[in-house]
Design an enzyme around this catalytic site. Structure first.
Site, PDB file in Angstrom:
ATOM      1  CE  LYS A  22      -2.891  14.206  -2.304  1.00  0.00           C
ATOM      2  NZ  LYS A  22      -2.477  12.842  -2.628  1.00  0.00           N
ATOM      3  CG  ASN A  23      -4.413  12.802  -5.907  1.00  0.00           C
ATOM      4  OD1 ASN A  23      -3.378  12.977  -5.258  1.00  0.00           O
ATOM      5  ND2 ASN A  23      -5.480  12.235  -5.394  1.00  0.00           N
ATOM      6  CB  CYS A 115      -0.225   4.380   3.091  1.00  0.00           C
ATOM      7  SG  CYS A 115      -1.691   4.311   2.086  1.00  0.00           S
ATOM      8  N   PRO A 121      -0.639  -2.507  -3.625  1.00  0.00           N
ATOM      9  CG  PRO A 121      -1.677  -4.364  -4.562  1.00  0.00           C
ATOM     10  CD  PRO A 121      -1.863  -3.300  -3.522  1.00  0.00           C
ATOM     11  CB  ILE A 122       3.048  -1.220  -7.874  1.00  0.00           C
ATOM     12  CG1 ILE A 122       4.323  -1.993  -7.509  1.00  0.00           C
ATOM     13  CG2 ILE A 122       2.842  -0.040  -6.958  1.00  0.00           C
ATOM     14  CD1 ILE A 122       5.597  -1.187  -7.777  1.00  0.00           C
ATOM     15  CG  ASP A 123      -0.892  -6.320  -8.756  1.00  0.00           C
ATOM     16  OD1 ASP A 123      -1.090  -5.334  -8.011  1.00  0.00           O
ATOM     17  OD2 ASP A 123      -1.829  -6.960  -9.240  1.00  0.00           O
ATOM     18  CG  ASP A 303      -9.072  10.167  -2.694  1.00  0.00           C
ATOM     19  OD1 ASP A 303      -8.406  10.659  -3.619  1.00  0.00           O
ATOM     20  OD2 ASP A 303      -8.815   9.066  -2.193  1.00  0.00           O
ATOM     21  CB  ILE A 325     -11.438   2.167  -3.942  1.00  0.00           C
ATOM     22  CG1 ILE A 325     -12.627   2.607  -4.791  1.00  0.00           C
ATOM     23  CG2 ILE A 325     -10.113   2.391  -4.658  1.00  0.00           C
ATOM     24  CD1 ILE A 325     -12.738   1.922  -6.149  1.00  0.00           C
TER      25      ILE A 325
HETATM   26  C1  EPZ Z   1      -4.661   7.432  -6.591  1.00  0.00           C
HETATM   27  O1  EPZ Z   1      -3.973   6.449  -5.851  1.00  0.00           O
HETATM   28  C2  EPZ Z   1      -4.764   8.646  -5.683  1.00  0.00           C
HETATM   29  N1  EPZ Z   1      -3.421   9.125  -5.351  1.00  0.00           N
HETATM   30  C3  EPZ Z   1      -5.499   8.280  -4.399  1.00  0.00           C
HETATM   31  O2  EPZ Z   1      -5.637   9.473  -3.627  1.00  0.00           O
HETATM   32  C4  EPZ Z   1      -6.891   7.778  -4.781  1.00  0.00           C
HETATM   33  O3  EPZ Z   1      -7.567   7.357  -3.605  1.00  0.00           O
HETATM   34  C5  EPZ Z   1      -6.764   6.591  -5.749  1.00  0.00           C
HETATM   35  O4  EPZ Z   1      -5.991   6.991  -6.908  1.00  0.00           O
HETATM   36  C6  EPZ Z   1      -8.123   6.093  -6.234  1.00  0.00           C
HETATM   37  O5  EPZ Z   1      -8.812   7.130  -6.847  1.00  0.00           O
HETATM   38  C7  EPZ Z   1      -2.757   9.888  -6.262  1.00  0.00           C
HETATM   39  O6  EPZ Z   1      -3.239  10.148  -7.357  1.00  0.00           O
HETATM   40  C8  EPZ Z   1      -1.403  10.394  -5.846  1.00  0.00           C
HETATM   41  P1  EPZ Z   1      -5.185   3.092  -7.665  1.00  0.00           P
HETATM   42  P2  EPZ Z   1      -3.448   5.093  -6.596  1.00  0.00           P
HETATM   43  O7  EPZ Z   1      -3.964   2.576  -8.322  1.00  0.00           O
HETATM   44  O8  EPZ Z   1      -2.987   5.429  -7.953  1.00  0.00           O
HETATM   45  C9  EPZ Z   1      -5.401  -1.419  -6.175  1.00  0.00           C
HETATM   46  C10 EPZ Z   1      -5.466  10.835  -1.731  1.00  0.00           C
HETATM   47  O9  EPZ Z   1      -6.068  10.810  -0.650  1.00  0.00           O
HETATM   48  N2  EPZ Z   1      -4.227  -1.615  -7.023  1.00  0.00           N
HETATM   49  O10 EPZ Z   1      -6.344   3.543  -8.500  1.00  0.00           O
HETATM   50  O11 EPZ Z   1      -2.523   4.411  -5.673  1.00  0.00           O
HETATM   51  C11 EPZ Z   1      -5.053  -0.577  -4.960  1.00  0.00           C
HETATM   52  O12 EPZ Z   1      -4.522  -1.396  -3.932  1.00  0.00           O
HETATM   53  C12 EPZ Z   1      -4.985   9.542  -2.354  1.00  0.00           C
HETATM   54  O13 EPZ Z   1      -5.240  11.871  -2.409  1.00  0.00           O
HETATM   55  C13 EPZ Z   1      -3.720  -2.910  -7.180  1.00  0.00           C
HETATM   56  O14 EPZ Z   1      -4.249  -3.870  -6.627  1.00  0.00           O
HETATM   57  O15 EPZ Z   1      -4.827   4.285  -6.676  1.00  0.00           O
HETATM   58  C14 EPZ Z   1      -6.374   0.026  -4.567  1.00  0.00           C
HETATM   59  O16 EPZ Z   1      -7.088  -0.919  -3.795  1.00  0.00           O
HETATM   60  C15 EPZ Z   1      -5.271   8.336  -1.470  1.00  0.00           C
HETATM   61  N3  EPZ Z   1      -2.619  -3.094  -7.955  1.00  0.00           N
HETATM   62  C16 EPZ Z   1      -7.070   0.222  -5.910  1.00  0.00           C
HETATM   63  O17 EPZ Z   1      -6.386  -0.628  -6.856  1.00  0.00           O
HETATM   64  C17 EPZ Z   1      -1.997  -2.045  -8.597  1.00  0.00           C
HETATM   65  O18 EPZ Z   1      -0.995  -2.281  -9.317  1.00  0.00           O
HETATM   66  C18 EPZ Z   1      -7.000   1.671  -6.407  1.00  0.00           C
HETATM   67  O19 EPZ Z   1      -5.654   1.991  -6.600  1.00  0.00           O
HETATM   68  C19 EPZ Z   1      -2.517  -0.744  -8.427  1.00  0.00           C
HETATM   69  C20 EPZ Z   1      -3.642  -0.551  -7.637  1.00  0.00           C
END
Ligand code: EPZ
Length: 415
Positions: A22-23, A115, A121-123, A303, A325
């Site tokens: 999926k990812n 969620c 966040p997406i900062d 995950d 995480i």
């Molecule tokens: C991806 O999410 C996956 N989703 C998640 O899988 C997975 O848990 C995650 O990576 C970590 O491996 C998809 O690929 C669709 P991150 P993503 O950006 O990209 C913080 C599942 O169950 N962060 O690596 O959203 C964030 O809040 C899903 O399949 C910021 O602070 O993960 C989190 O605490 C759940 N600012 C951490 O980093 C940002 O701009 C990891 O986030 C971006 C992220």
């Protein structure tokens, strides 16, 4: 509302084929915005991939999905906005931002929103975009981006965010710039996206632990097969470990699962591992899981945390899970406790004392992987369980009940 009815307490025997990732499929579907005619094979049929296809169609790209293959045609004229409803339907729709900006030179989306597992966040995405020359305006719920020309940039990510790494790759792939990502995510799904973009004529390389994207004038047609879903594979391995039994998973990439498999081995399971299959033999009750700390890849995947915890609910002795995480990824624990699991939460640590016998109950899924954990807990518990709110599970697993029935599990979906 559909539910999953489970009759648990029996050992599992059989074999199954693991779905596509999926990812990996989601960012690859976003990358089709950069190309013309794409064929993506091994795409899992999920609520989230269906939502991604709706986003492509809303941008004016034709996208057809049948028998795990997606075919897209993109004549170059694409929209630049994603509707609120589509954004809210799938949090990871934010990964379309870089691709839309690259093609349309502007983009308008609503904040993807958090969620149940965290604020998310997406900062880091927006900070990187600004360093690449994007002008980003935000009001309370909407993000407006405009772009003249991508600038060469050396992006140092404060955290190896998967989504931010993917968005930078998608923004830079078609440009006149060279962009380097330092401290980028190294998940297998990142390499899959890199290979997909390169299969369209892109130029993304790993140079001394850095991701270097050399923008191209245009990208072209491709046929591509996404990698197997490592988290789905781990889910079925943990089901067998938690229940006891013997199973074989085909269509896997064992090298993507080495740490989770090593921990299952430590807990008493034995493995035979081939190039694209894994065979597991588990005792009736797992031994101790020890300490499990979630980390960015190649560390233990966040995950898999809930999924392992469900198997550990029957393990011998006390083990400890640390979630580094996401800030709210323990919601499955109170549901596992309804089965008789014994857990003690202290900040971001959970001390789990395994019980020989768990008992079926009525359970409620509150997120994707937590829901999968409840299925594993129900299979390991004696008697009948009913799992509600299974829409979450369907976001990430192609008919989870079918795969588990392949191992002889008594599990059925009920309207
Ligand atoms: C991806 O999410 C996956 N989703 C998640 O899988 C997975 O848990 C995650 O990576 C970590 O491996 C998809 O690929 C669709 P991150 P993503 O950006 O990209 C913080 C599942 O169950 N962060 O690596 O959203 C964030 O809040 C899903 O399949 C910021 O602070 O993960 C989190 O605490 C759940 N600012 C951490 O980093 C940002 O701009 C990891 O986030 C971006 C992220």
């Amino acid at each position: 509302m559909e539910t999953l009815k489970v009759k648990g307490g029996k050992r599992l025997y059989g074999e199954t084929t693991v779905q596509g990732a999926k990812n990996s499929a989601l960012p690859c579907l976003a990358a089709t915005v950069l190309g013309r005619n794409c064929v993506i094979h091994n795409c899992p049929d999920l609520k989230d991939t269906r939502a991604a296809i709706e986003i492509l169609k809303s941008l004016g790209i034709s996208a057809e999905f049948s028998d795990n293959t997606v075919v897209t045609h993109n004549n170059g004229e694409i929209g630049f906005a994603i509707s609120d409803s589509l954004m809210k339907e799938m949090r990871s729709s934010v990964v379309f931002l870089g691709a839309i900006l690259s093609r349309a030179k502007k983009a308008e989306i609503s904040y993807p929103g958090g969620c149940s597992i965290g604020s998310r966040p997406i900062d880091l995405h927006l900070k990187a975009f600004r360093e690449m020359g994007v002008s980003v305006e935000t009001d309370n719920d909407r993000i407006f981006c405009t772009l003249d020309k991508i600038k060469d940039a050396k992006i140092v990510l404060d955290f190896p965010s998967v989504g931010a790494t993917e968005n930078i790759m998608l923004l830079a792939a078609v440009s006149d710039a060279e962009v380097e990502i330092i401290n980028g995510a190294k998940e297998p799904e990142i390499l899959d996206l890199q290979n997909f973009i390169n299969s369209m004529g892109g130029d993304i390389r790993n140079v001394k632990e850095r991701l270097v994207i050399r923008g191209q004038k245009a990208l072209y047609d491709t046929q591509y097969k996404v990698i197997p879903d490592r988290i789905a594979a781990i889910t079925y391995l943990c089901a067998i470990c938690g229940c006891g039994g013997h199973g074989r998973l085909s269509c896997v990439r064992p090298e993507h699962l080495s740490l989770p498999v090593a921990i299952l081995e430590r807990a008493g399971s034995q493995f035979e591992i081939g190039e694209d299959y894994i065979e597991i033999k588990s005792p009736n009750r797992p031994k101790n899981f020890g300490l499990i700390e979630t980390m960015p890849y190649p560390g233990f995947p966040t995950d898999a945390q809930a999924i392992f915890m469900a198997a550990a609910a029957r393990g011998k002795g006390e083990c400890c899970f640390v979630e580094n995480i996401f800030e709210n990824r323990f919601r499955h624990i109170k549901e596992l406790e309804k089965l008789g699991a014994m857990a003690d939460i202290k900040d971001d640590c959970v001390y789990m004392t395994g019980r020989k016998r768990l008992k079926g109950n009525r359970l409620y899924a509150e997120d994707l992987r937590g829901g999968a954990a409840l299925v594993i807990g129900a299979l390991a518990a004696k008697g009948e369980s009913v799992i509600e709110n299974i829409g979450y599970i369907d976001r990430g697993y192609e008919k989870i009940e079918r795969s588990l029935s392949d191992f002889g599990a008594e599990i059925a979906r009920e309207k």
